[in-house]
Design a protein around this motif. Structure first.
Motif, mmCIF file in Angstrom:
data_model
loop_
_atom_site.group_PDB
_atom_site.id
_atom_site.type_symbol
_atom_site.label_atom_id
_atom_site.label_comp_id
_atom_site.label_asym_id
_atom_site.label_seq_id
_atom_site.Cartn_x
_atom_site.Cartn_y
_atom_site.Cartn_z
ATOM 1 N N CYS A 143 37.555 -30.318 22.040
ATOM 2 C CA CYS A 143 38.472 -31.064 20.856
ATOM 3 C C CYS A 143 37.449 -31.898 20.048
ATOM 4 C CB CYS A 143 39.610 -31.845 21.361
ATOM 5 S SG CYS A 143 40.395 -32.687 20.158
ATOM 6 N N TYR A 175 38.499 -33.937 17.520
ATOM 7 C CA TYR A 175 39.116 -35.165 17.038
ATOM 8 C C TYR A 175 38.556 -36.490 17.501
ATOM 9 C CZ TYR A 175 43.029 -32.669 15.214
ATOM 10 O OH TYR A 175 43.739 -31.483 14.343
ATOM 11 N N CYS A 233 37.647 -37.579 20.999
ATOM 12 C CA CYS A 233 38.104 -37.139 22.107
ATOM 13 C C CYS A 233 37.276 -36.169 22.987
ATOM 14 C CB CYS A 233 39.319 -36.268 21.583
ATOM 15 S SG CYS A 233 40.394 -35.376 22.466
ATOM 16 N N GLU A 258 47.100 -26.158 21.475
ATOM 17 C CA GLU A 258 48.040 -26.790 22.071
ATOM 18 C C GLU A 258 47.755 -28.387 22.198
ATOM 19 O OE1 GLU A 258 50.361 -26.755 26.328
ATOM 20 O OE2 GLU A 258 49.447 -24.885 25.924
ATOM 21 N N HIS A 259 46.615 -28.653 22.761
ATOM 22 C CA HIS A 259 46.472 -30.042 23.109
ATOM 23 C C HIS A 259 46.252 -30.882 21.566
ATOM 24 C CE1 HIS A 259 43.691 -33.637 23.352
ATOM 25 N NE2 HIS A 259 42.859 -32.911 22.455
ATOM 26 N N LYS A 260 45.582 -30.132 20.733
ATOM 27 C CA LYS A 260 45.373 -30.869 19.423
ATOM 28 C C LYS A 260 46.763 -31.323 18.701
ATOM 29 C CE LYS A 260 41.524 -29.478 16.644
ATOM 30 N NZ LYS A 260 40.710 -28.705 15.762
ATOM 31 N N SER A 261 47.717 -30.594 18.947
ATOM 32 C CA SER A 261 49.055 -31.014 18.393
ATOM 33 C C SER A 261 49.590 -32.272 19.005
ATOM 34 C CB SER A 261 50.119 -29.860 18.622
ATOM 35 O OG SER A 261 50.354 -29.779 19.724
ATOM 36 N N ILE A 262 49.101 -32.681 19.987
ATOM 37 C CA ILE A 262 49.433 -34.045 20.586
ATOM 38 C C ILE A 262 48.149 -34.848 20.957
ATOM 39 C CG2 ILE A 262 51.417 -33.000 21.787
ATOM 40 C CD1 ILE A 262 49.446 -33.314 24.506
ATOM 41 N N CYS A 263 46.959 -34.628 20.520
ATOM 42 C CA CYS A 263 45.726 -35.330 20.553
ATOM 43 C C CYS A 263 46.010 -36.655 20.274
ATOM 44 C CB CYS A 263 44.574 -34.605 20.044
ATOM 45 S SG CYS A 263 43.247 -35.640 20.305
ATOM 46 N N PRO A 264 45.822 -37.648 20.994
ATOM 47 C CA PRO A 264 45.839 -39.262 20.168
ATOM 48 C C PRO A 264 44.943 -39.337 19.092
ATOM 49 C CG PRO A 264 44.785 -39.196 22.344
ATOM 50 C CD PRO A 264 45.263 -37.836 22.358
ATOM 51 N N LYS A 278 44.432 -37.183 16.949
ATOM 52 C CA LYS A 278 44.716 -36.506 15.770
ATOM 53 C C LYS A 278 44.963 -37.191 14.474
ATOM 54 C CE LYS A 278 48.756 -33.214 14.245
ATOM 55 N NZ LYS A 278 50.095 -33.065 14.456
ATOM 56 N N GLY A 308 46.422 -40.765 15.103
ATOM 57 C CA GLY A 308 47.742 -41.152 15.562
ATOM 58 C C GLY A 308 47.861 -42.213 16.589
#
Ligand code: ZN
Ligand code: ZN
Ligand code: ZN
Ligand code: ZN
Length: 352
Positions: A12, A14, A152, A164-170, A172, A187
């Motif tokens: 990731c 991010y 990250c 899938e992780h990226k949609s909830i990565c802090p 992001k 986020g």
């Protein structure tokens, strides 16, 4: 999702947007400072001519030097603070002896102004585009951030898992949704930013119905807010009501009778004052004219007195003349009597 930095093929990417962007901005500042230092006191080189050289040296510095922050900075400082401290070390290493000497002669403020000016020029004319600086800043922070507080870097075994992780990565990136703001941040700092964002719409602090931007709240409350307290417009004639400015109209139509009474009352009071003032003016005018006249009378009297005195003096003089005459005559008759008496005495002597 389990945190796993050791295994997997895909990572990731991010990162904490604000930290990286802060360092990306500081890179431009660093290069601008290096350009000024390199060309300071050199009449034949413009600062911007040193840009490529300064950029190359800075990138070399970031690659070759193991990024160990200065000893007075520790893990409690944010990665961007530590990155800035290292960039300051780079600037220090580039400060020319000539510049050090001349900077004592020329004011530090002047140099700061030149750096500021160059930084704006570089930014405005995109002489080192933001995307490049952002990438460098990200790698730099990654190297500094051993605890992964700003990057990250989670690894996943498949792109699906990563997605899938990226949609909830802090980390992001999100854009602040408050209208007009547009600030991009990670986020995990969303709530923090929202709590201070000047564009955030909040219910009026004085509880009117409006939603007001945080940065405009104070102004709203003391100017246009219908709940701002004001005095009744009839307070000059004695209405003591303080009320929200949005209710003034309502109050005025509800209190029309009492307001009119107050106006009448105050007009009567004013009439009394006016007539007493008129009286005073009349009295003053009278007093003035009397005093003017009496002055005139005094003058008249004086000349009269003088004339009378003159006449008196004249009559006294003539009387005195008459008296003198009479006196003379009286003296002569006494002489005659004397002579008579002498004659009688002689006659007596003669007879005897
Ligand atoms: Zn992530
Ligand atoms: Zn915002
Ligand atoms: Zn309000
Ligand atoms: Zn009133």
């Amino acid at each position: 999702m389990e945190r796993n930095t050791e295994s997997g093929d895909v990572e990731c990417e991010y990162y904490d947007v604000e930290q990286v962007h802060a360092v990306a901005r500081y890179l431009l500042r660093t290069v601008a400072t290096a350009c000024i230092e390199k060309t300071y006191g050199d009449l034949f080189r413009s600062p911007v001519s040193a840009l490529d050289e300064a950029k190359k040296e800075l990138i070399d510095f970031l690659h070759t030097r193991p990024p160990s922050p200065p000893s007075d900075l520790n893990a409690t400082h944010s990665p961007s603070d530590r990155a800035k401290a290292l960039l300051d070390q780079f600037v220090h290493s580039k400060t020319k002896l000539l510049s050090r000497v001349s900077s004592k002669l020329v004011s530090a403020d002047k140099k700061e102004d030149k750096i500021e000016e160059l930084e704006q020029d570089l930014q405005h004319n995109e002489k080192w585009i933001f995307g490049q600086r952002e990438r460098i800043a990200k790698d730099f922070i990654k190297a500094l951030d051993s605890t992964r507080s700003s990057i990250c870097a989670l690894k996943f075994s498949s792109h699906e898992e990563l997605a899938e992780h990226k949609s909830i990565c802090p980390f992001k990136p999100i854009t602040c949704e408050n209208q007009g703001c547009g600030h991009v941040l990670s986020g995990l700092h969303g709530a923090e930013h929202d709590a201070v964002c000047g564009y955030k719409l909040l219910p009026c602090e004085q509880a009117c119905d409006a939603l007001i931007m945080r940065s405009q709240m104070d102004k709203h409350c003391i100017t246009t807010c219908p709940m701002k307290l004001v005095q009744c417009p009839f307070f000059h004639v004695g209405c003591g009501h303080t009320l929200p400015q949005g209710m003034v109209e309502e109050h005025c139509s509800a209190s029309m009778g009492s307001h009119l009474n107050s106006v009448l009352h105050s007009m009567q009071k004013q009439d009394v004052v006016v007539s007493s003032l008129t009286q005073r003016i009349l009295l003053l005018e009278k007093a003035l004219s009397i005093s003017q006249r009496s002055e005139a009378v005094d003058l008249g009297n004086l000349s009269l007195t003088v004339r009378q005195q003159d006449a008196k003096i004249k009559s006294l003089e003539s009387e005195a003349g008459k008296l003198r005459q009479e006196l003379k005559q009286a003296n002569m008759s006494s002489e005659v009597q004397k002579l008579r008496r002498e004659l009688q005495t002689l006659q007596k002597k003669f007879e005897s």
